[in-house]
Write an enzyme that holds these catalytic residues in place. Structure first.
Site, PDB file in Angstrom:
ATOM      1  N   THR A  69       0.843  -1.196   0.000  1.00 37.61           N
ATOM      2  CA  THR A  69       0.000   0.000   0.000  1.00 37.61           C
ATOM      3  C   THR A  69       0.880   1.248   0.000  1.00 37.61           C
ATOM      4  OG1 THR A  69      -1.951   1.005   1.013  1.00 37.61           O
ATOM      5  CG2 THR A  69      -0.380  -0.007   2.531  1.00 37.61           C
ATOM      6  N   ARG A 112      -8.069  18.190  -8.490  1.00 35.44           N
ATOM      7  CA  ARG A 112      -7.559  19.453  -7.952  1.00 35.44           C
ATOM      8  C   ARG A 112      -6.415  19.975  -8.819  1.00 35.44           C
ATOM      9  NH1 ARG A 112      -5.287  18.919  -1.979  1.00 35.44           N
ATOM     10  NH2 ARG A 112      -3.990  17.425  -3.099  1.00 35.44           N
ATOM     11  N   LYS A 116       3.333   1.545  -3.795  1.00 28.21           N
ATOM     12  CA  LYS A 116       2.676   0.839  -4.905  1.00 28.21           C
ATOM     13  C   LYS A 116       3.402   1.005  -6.245  1.00 28.21           C
ATOM     14  CE  LYS A 116      -2.150   0.311  -3.530  1.00 28.21           C
ATOM     15  NZ  LYS A 116      -3.546   0.648  -3.815  1.00 28.21           N
ATOM     16  N   ALA A 154      -7.288  11.810  -9.461  1.00 30.60           N
ATOM     17  CA  ALA A 154      -6.436  11.341 -10.570  1.00 30.60           C
ATOM     18  C   ALA A 154      -5.181  10.676 -10.017  1.00 30.60           C
ATOM     19  CB  ALA A 154      -6.086  12.514 -11.484  1.00 30.60           C
TER      20      ALA A 154
HETATM   21  P1  NAP Z   1      -3.301   9.341  -4.140  1.00 22.56           P
HETATM   22  O1  NAP Z   1      -2.578   8.625  -5.226  1.00 22.56           O
HETATM   23  O2  NAP Z   1      -2.554  10.129  -3.145  1.00 22.56           O
HETATM   24  O3  NAP Z   1      -4.357  10.329  -4.869  1.00 22.56           O
HETATM   25  C1  NAP Z   1      -5.210  11.163  -4.125  1.00 22.56           C
HETATM   26  C2  NAP Z   1      -6.139  11.934  -5.072  1.00 22.56           C
HETATM   27  O4  NAP Z   1      -7.041  12.700  -4.278  1.00 22.56           O
HETATM   28  C3  NAP Z   1      -5.411  12.916  -5.981  1.00 22.56           C
HETATM   29  O5  NAP Z   1      -6.112  13.024  -7.185  1.00 22.56           O
HETATM   30  C4  NAP Z   1      -5.486  14.222  -5.177  1.00 22.56           C
HETATM   31  O6  NAP Z   1      -5.479  15.377  -5.988  1.00 22.56           O
HETATM   32  C5  NAP Z   1      -6.853  14.079  -4.557  1.00 22.56           C
HETATM   33  N1  NAP Z   1      -6.940  14.848  -3.300  1.00 22.56           N
HETATM   34  C6  NAP Z   1      -6.279  14.567  -2.144  1.00 22.56           C
HETATM   35  N2  NAP Z   1      -6.617  15.484  -1.203  1.00 22.56           N
HETATM   36  C7  NAP Z   1      -7.482  16.348  -1.790  1.00 22.56           C
HETATM   37  C8  NAP Z   1      -8.167  17.504  -1.349  1.00 22.56           C
HETATM   38  N3  NAP Z   1      -8.025  17.964  -0.091  1.00 22.56           N
HETATM   39  N4  NAP Z   1      -8.979  18.144  -2.220  1.00 22.56           N
HETATM   40  C9  NAP Z   1      -9.115  17.697  -3.489  1.00 22.56           C
HETATM   41  N5  NAP Z   1      -8.506  16.607  -3.973  1.00 22.56           N
HETATM   42  C10 NAP Z   1      -7.690  15.937  -3.129  1.00 22.56           C
HETATM   43  O7  NAP Z   1      -4.202   8.336  -3.290  1.00 22.56           O
HETATM   44  P2  NAP Z   1      -4.924   6.994  -3.811  1.00 22.56           P
HETATM   45  O8  NAP Z   1      -4.033   5.837  -3.606  1.00 22.56           O
HETATM   46  O9  NAP Z   1      -5.453   7.264  -5.181  1.00 22.56           O
HETATM   47  O10 NAP Z   1      -6.123   6.830  -2.754  1.00 22.56           O
HETATM   48  C11 NAP Z   1      -7.194   7.729  -2.751  1.00 22.56           C
HETATM   49  C12 NAP Z   1      -8.331   7.250  -1.843  1.00 22.56           C
HETATM   50  O11 NAP Z   1      -8.875   6.031  -2.321  1.00 22.56           O
HETATM   51  C13 NAP Z   1      -7.942   7.004  -0.392  1.00 22.56           C
HETATM   52  O12 NAP Z   1      -8.979   7.535   0.415  1.00 22.56           O
HETATM   53  C14 NAP Z   1      -7.897   5.510  -0.275  1.00 22.56           C
HETATM   54  O13 NAP Z   1      -8.196   5.072   1.033  1.00 22.56           O
HETATM   55  C15 NAP Z   1      -9.000   5.120  -1.238  1.00 22.56           C
HETATM   56  N6  NAP Z   1      -8.841   3.760  -1.760  1.00 22.56           N
HETATM   57  C16 NAP Z   1      -9.804   2.846  -1.463  1.00 22.56           C
HETATM   58  C17 NAP Z   1      -9.702   1.547  -1.939  1.00 22.56           C
HETATM   59  C18 NAP Z   1     -10.764   0.533  -1.617  1.00 22.56           C
HETATM   60  O14 NAP Z   1     -10.505  -0.651  -1.765  1.00 22.56           O
HETATM   61  N7  NAP Z   1     -11.926   0.922  -1.167  1.00 22.56           N
HETATM   62  C19 NAP Z   1      -8.602   1.185  -2.747  1.00 22.56           C
HETATM   63  C20 NAP Z   1      -7.635   2.149  -3.040  1.00 22.56           C
HETATM   64  C21 NAP Z   1      -7.772   3.438  -2.535  1.00 22.56           C
HETATM   65  P3  NAP Z   1      -4.086  16.046  -6.504  1.00 22.56           P
HETATM   66  O15 NAP Z   1      -3.667  15.262  -7.719  1.00 22.56           O
HETATM   67  O16 NAP Z   1      -4.468  17.443  -6.821  1.00 22.56           O
HETATM   68  O17 NAP Z   1      -3.106  15.939  -5.353  1.00 22.56           O
END
Ligand code: NAP
Length: 295
Positions: free
Chosen positions: A66, A155, A70, A131
């Protein structure tokens, strides 16, 4: 009971304290009567290479991976599945005793989590918030579900454009657009779409009062709204969307099914969960994550 032949599995990340994976996988081992145990390991970035060596040295059967590893893990394995090569990210490593192979189970976890709602996706128009890594996996899954149009809302514009490019050129979604959060076009995109997916952490505990959307008036009973967050089980986005008549789903089943897919890869066996066991597992995971009200 842990015995000499008990095989070790685990999850690596940093931080790792709140991971539900040990509970999930130890439940799988017990339910499917597999002689194995699963632990969580906090692994720092600079120790990832050492961790992979240790995995081989200790004969650890498999690891989930995680944040923040990743992407970087893909450089440290002997083999990559085609999906890992496409997404350049992995969440599952299998050790067959000779080599380490990387897989990514999030896209299939998303697809399997949909159940009967899967029928909505072929030919549909989808608005995707975020994204990052999860958005990429979901966009890839959307291509497999034959959606017609994808609108990426993020964002930072650069990441939205990069994902949109991959979604069109690599994943093959026919129509892909980007709009910004405050764009008036967002309202139109939401009205025209039938599926809305949040892959950002906005709305997750402890910031459960926040939401990726402030204006929910474009949502209706025509919409299916999916939030990858499962803690809380009903985010602001889901509760407001439901109030507008939309069908809603949280990310708990995606967590379960991406884990189940990892198990299938490690064991080389097609395990299935019946609906009664699935409900038990959901309750167990919700209780552990502090969602006592869930039933
Ligand atoms: P990541 O690669 O860090 O991406 C986060 C995304 O959210 C980016 O697009 C970021 O935008 C945006 N973001 C973060 N904070 C923000 C804010 N305050 N306002 C607006 N946009 C914001 O993280 P990830 O691995 O994709 O994970 C994202 C979420 O999915 C987490 O909550 C995770 O727990 C969840 N998830 C769930 C599962 C499941 O099995 N249910 C699996 C995977 C992930 P920017 O590009 O502008 O920074």
């Amino acid at each position: 009971v842990i015995k000499t032949k008990t095989k070790l599995y685990g999850v690596i990340g940093d931080p790792i304290d709140h991971s539900l994976s040990p509970l999930l996988h130890n439940w799988f081992f017990e339910t499917f009567k597999i002689d194995a145990a699963y632990m969580a390991f906090r692994v720092k970035r600079e120790q990832l290479g050492l961790c992979m060596e240790g995995m081989k040295a200790f004969g650890i059967g498999g690891l989930n991976v995680t944040s923040p590893h990743k992407e970087s893990i893909t450089l440290l394995v002997d083999e990559k599945s085609p999906e890992v090569s496409t997404l350049m990210a992995a969440n599952t490593i299998k050790n067959d005793g000779e080599k380490l192979s990387a897989y990514v189970t999030d896209p299939l976890g998303f697809i399997e989590s949909l159940g009967d709602e899967r029928d909505r996706f072929a030919g549909a128009s989808v608005v995707l918030f975020g994204a990052g890594g999860a958005a990429k996996s979901v966009a890839y899954a959307l291509s497999k579900l034959s959606v017609h149009k994808l609108v990426v809302v993020n964002r930072s514009a650069g990441r939205a454009v990069a994902l949109a490019h991959a979604a069109r050129q690599v994943f093959g979604i026919p129509t892909v657009e980007t709009v910004t959060m405050d764009d008036k076009l967002l309202r139109d995109a939401l009205s025209q779409a039938s599926i809305v997916i949040n892959t950002t952490p906005l709305g997750m505990r402890p910031s459960e009062n926040s939401s990726i959307l402030n204006d929910f008036s474009s949502l209706s009973k025509r919409h299916f709204v999916y939030d990858l967050i499962y803690n809380p089980s009903i985010t602001v986005l889901l509760s407001k969307a439901k109030a507008m008549g939309a069908v809603t789903q949280n990310g708990l089943d995606m967590l379960i099914f991406q884990g189940l897919e990892s198990l299938r890869i490690w064991m080389g066996d097609r395990y299935e969960i019946d609906s009664e066991s699935l409900n038990q597992l959901r309750k167990l995971l919700m209780r552990e994550s502090g969602n006592y009200e869930h039933d």
